[in-house]
Write a protein that holds these residues in place. Structure first.
Motif, PDB file in Angstrom:
ATOM      1  N   THR A  36       0.834  -1.201   0.000  1.00 13.45           N
ATOM      2  CA  THR A  36       0.000   0.000   0.000  1.00 13.45           C
ATOM      3  C   THR A  36       0.869   1.251   0.000  1.00 13.45           C
ATOM      4  N   ARG A  37       0.253   2.343  -0.411  1.00 13.25           N
ATOM      5  CA  ARG A  37       0.964   3.619  -0.402  1.00 13.25           C
ATOM      6  C   ARG A  37       1.334   4.019   1.026  1.00 13.25           C
ATOM      7  N   ARG A  95      -3.584   4.976  -6.591  1.00  8.50           N
ATOM      8  CA  ARG A  95      -4.245   5.702  -5.497  1.00  8.50           C
ATOM      9  C   ARG A  95      -5.350   4.818  -4.929  1.00  8.50           C
ATOM     10  N   PRO A  96      -5.525   4.818  -3.601  1.00  8.87           N
ATOM     11  CA  PRO A  96      -6.523   3.923  -3.001  1.00  8.87           C
ATOM     12  C   PRO A  96      -7.956   4.291  -3.351  1.00  8.87           C
ATOM     13  N   ASP A  97      -8.242   5.560  -3.584  1.00 10.98           N
ATOM     14  CA  ASP A  97      -9.624   5.960  -3.842  1.00 10.98           C
ATOM     15  C   ASP A  97     -10.043   5.753  -5.294  1.00 10.98           C
ATOM     16  N   SER A  98      -9.137   6.030  -6.240  1.00 12.70           N
ATOM     17  CA  SER A  98      -9.518   5.961  -7.645  1.00 12.70           C
ATOM     18  C   SER A  98      -8.807   4.856  -8.422  1.00 12.70           C
ATOM     19  N   GLU A 100      -6.109   5.268  -9.909  1.00 13.13           N
ATOM     20  CA  GLU A 100      -5.283   5.887 -10.944  1.00 13.13           C
ATOM     21  C   GLU A 100      -3.845   6.035 -10.471  1.00 13.13           C
ATOM     22  N   GLU A 113      -0.228  15.508  -4.140  1.00 14.18           N
ATOM     23  CA  GLU A 113      -1.543  14.884  -4.093  1.00 14.18           C
ATOM     24  C   GLU A 113      -2.363  15.339  -2.902  1.00 14.18           C
ATOM     25  N   GLU A 117      -0.726  12.386   1.750  1.00 13.31           N
ATOM     26  CA  GLU A 117       0.212  11.939   0.733  1.00 13.31           C
ATOM     27  C   GLU A 117       1.343  12.932   0.504  1.00 13.31           C
TER      28      GLU A 117
END
Length: 150
Positions: A36-37, A95-98, A100, A113, A117
């Protein structure tokens, strides 16, 4: 006042190593297949802290024991290389939400971002400034690590 050196403060490096081992044992086997990021950000923070520790040791040691200082300087540079790769991996991760993946140029162009982030880029740029002051471009791009096989 005593002329003898005071005993060293508690050495926390073994605890940091144990914490990393514990984290790996708990989180990696059953965790997600992709890093994960947030994990990449935490690893980057850890490497930057390690870079700063090696930088402090290098500064103190290089004048007294040049051969050891050279090895510490090389280790410090290689830790920076690892931090650079983690920073790049962070930006390559979706990215966790999109889902992308943003272009790496967004970070360099100052288009972060947003929080939280943004912290990895701020940390990376702050440390990069220190690296540029402490390291020559030739050192950063040297293919030889100074290690000799015996």
């Amino acid at each position: 006042m005593s002329r003898t050196a005071s005993p060293p403060a508690q050495d926390f490096v073994p605890f940091a190593t144990a914490a990393l081992d514990f984290h790996r044992a708990l989180n990696i086997p059953g965790g997600p297949l992709v890093t994960t990021r947030a994990e990449l950000d935490a690893l980057h923070a850890h490497l930057v802290a390690l870079y700063e520790l090696l930088d402090a040791h290098t500064g103190r040691t290089a004048n007294l024991v040049p051969a050891e200082g050279n090895q510490l300087r090389t280790a410090r540079t290689r830790i920076w290389h690892a931090a650079e790769h983690l920073h790049a991996a962070y930006h390559a991760a979706p990215r966790p939400d999109s889902g992308e993946v943003l272009e790496p140029e967004a970070c360099r162009a100052g288009l972060p971002e947003g929080a939280p982030e943004l912290t990895i880029c701020q940390r990376h740029q702050r440390t990069a400034h220190l690296v540029r002051r402490r390291t020559t471009p030739a050192d950063l791009h040297a293919p030889f690590t100074g290690l000799v096989r015996r």
